[in-house]
Design a protein around this motif. Sequence first.
Motif, PDB file in Angstrom:
ATOM      1  N   TYR A  41      -8.115  -1.342   9.121  1.00  0.00           N
ATOM      2  CA  TYR A  41      -8.290  -2.657   8.486  1.00  0.00           C
ATOM      3  C   TYR A  41      -7.130  -2.995   7.578  1.00  0.00           C
ATOM      4  N   SER A  42      -6.753  -2.092   6.692  1.00  0.00           N
ATOM      5  CA  SER A  42      -5.648  -2.352   5.773  1.00  0.00           C
ATOM      6  C   SER A  42      -4.295  -2.002   6.396  1.00  0.00           C
ATOM      7  N   ASN A  62      -6.914   8.700   3.465  1.00  0.00           N
ATOM      8  CA  ASN A  62      -7.860   7.603   3.282  1.00  0.00           C
ATOM      9  C   ASN A  62      -8.640   7.375   4.564  1.00  0.00           C
ATOM     10  N   GLU A  64     -11.204   4.516   6.066  1.00  0.00           N
ATOM     11  CA  GLU A  64     -11.789   3.185   5.890  1.00  0.00           C
ATOM     12  C   GLU A  64     -13.047   3.027   6.741  1.00  0.00           C
ATOM     13  N   ASN A  65     -13.758   1.949   6.464  1.00  0.00           N
ATOM     14  CA  ASN A  65     -14.988   1.642   7.171  1.00  0.00           C
ATOM     15  C   ASN A  65     -15.148   0.131   7.202  1.00  0.00           C
ATOM     16  N   TYR A  68     -17.083  -2.434   4.102  1.00  0.00           N
ATOM     17  CA  TYR A  68     -16.450  -2.274   2.787  1.00  0.00           C
ATOM     18  C   TYR A  68     -17.527  -2.223   1.726  1.00  0.00           C
ATOM     19  N   PRO A  69     -17.469  -1.453   0.698  1.00  0.00           N
ATOM     20  CA  PRO A  69     -16.429  -0.504   0.320  1.00  0.00           C
ATOM     21  C   PRO A  69     -16.804   0.927   0.653  1.00  0.00           C
ATOM     22  N   SER A  70     -17.321   1.158   1.834  1.00  0.00           N
ATOM     23  CA  SER A  70     -17.798   2.494   2.209  1.00  0.00           C
ATOM     24  C   SER A  70     -16.696   3.506   2.450  1.00  0.00           C
ATOM     25  N   CYS A  73     -10.585   6.756  -0.614  1.00  0.00           N
ATOM     26  CA  CYS A  73      -9.144   6.982  -0.761  1.00  0.00           C
ATOM     27  C   CYS A  73      -8.790   8.445  -0.481  1.00  0.00           C
ATOM     28  N   CYS A 112      -4.887   4.736  -7.197  1.00  0.00           N
ATOM     29  CA  CYS A 112      -5.603   3.563  -7.713  1.00  0.00           C
ATOM     30  C   CYS A 112      -6.443   3.956  -8.934  1.00  0.00           C
ATOM     31  N   SER A 114      -9.725   3.941  -9.429  1.00  0.00           N
ATOM     32  CA  SER A 114     -10.880   4.800  -9.131  1.00  0.00           C
ATOM     33  C   SER A 114     -10.451   6.243  -8.930  1.00  0.00           C
TER      34      SER A 114
END
Length: 160
Positions: A41-42, A62, A64-65, A68-70, A73, A112, A114
């Motif tokens: 996705y990103s 990372n 992704e799913n 979001y935000p599942s 990082c 980031c 988090s």
Amino acid sequence: MKKIKIESFLEVYTSMDALPETIFSLMQEAILARDTAYAPYSEFYVGAAILLENGVVVRGSNQENAAYPSGLCAERTAVYYASAQYPNVAFKAITISAKGKNKATSQPIPPCGSCRQAIAEYEIRQGEAIPIYFMGDQGEVWKSDSLENLLPLLFTSKYL
């Protein structure tokens, strides 16, 4: 009213080749981890590697799913795995490398917010600073001597 000045200091290495041998190897592990990232996705791929006190290296990328935000990082993937598999083993250093699919990333990319908070938990728990080295996919590598240097005014359990 008064003002408070907060400063951070970073060491700058001109390239990976300028890193100490152990950290160079650890950064190579972060790059290998980056290449396993799942980022449809990103299209932004991040890898992290942690050197543990016992000599073990733990990698994370990372993930992704579509929901979001599942996703998670790279840094937190590595940190949580390290803690789950090697509880109470101190983190000696963390390396991070990031790149875009179709865009060169020569600017060092730090963790980031988090991830900074998650790493802070382990730095506080072990009572010892964790050096963090980060880069894009090429160029300079920046080093922070501790997570607290990247995230001053930490939120810790003392506030709970």
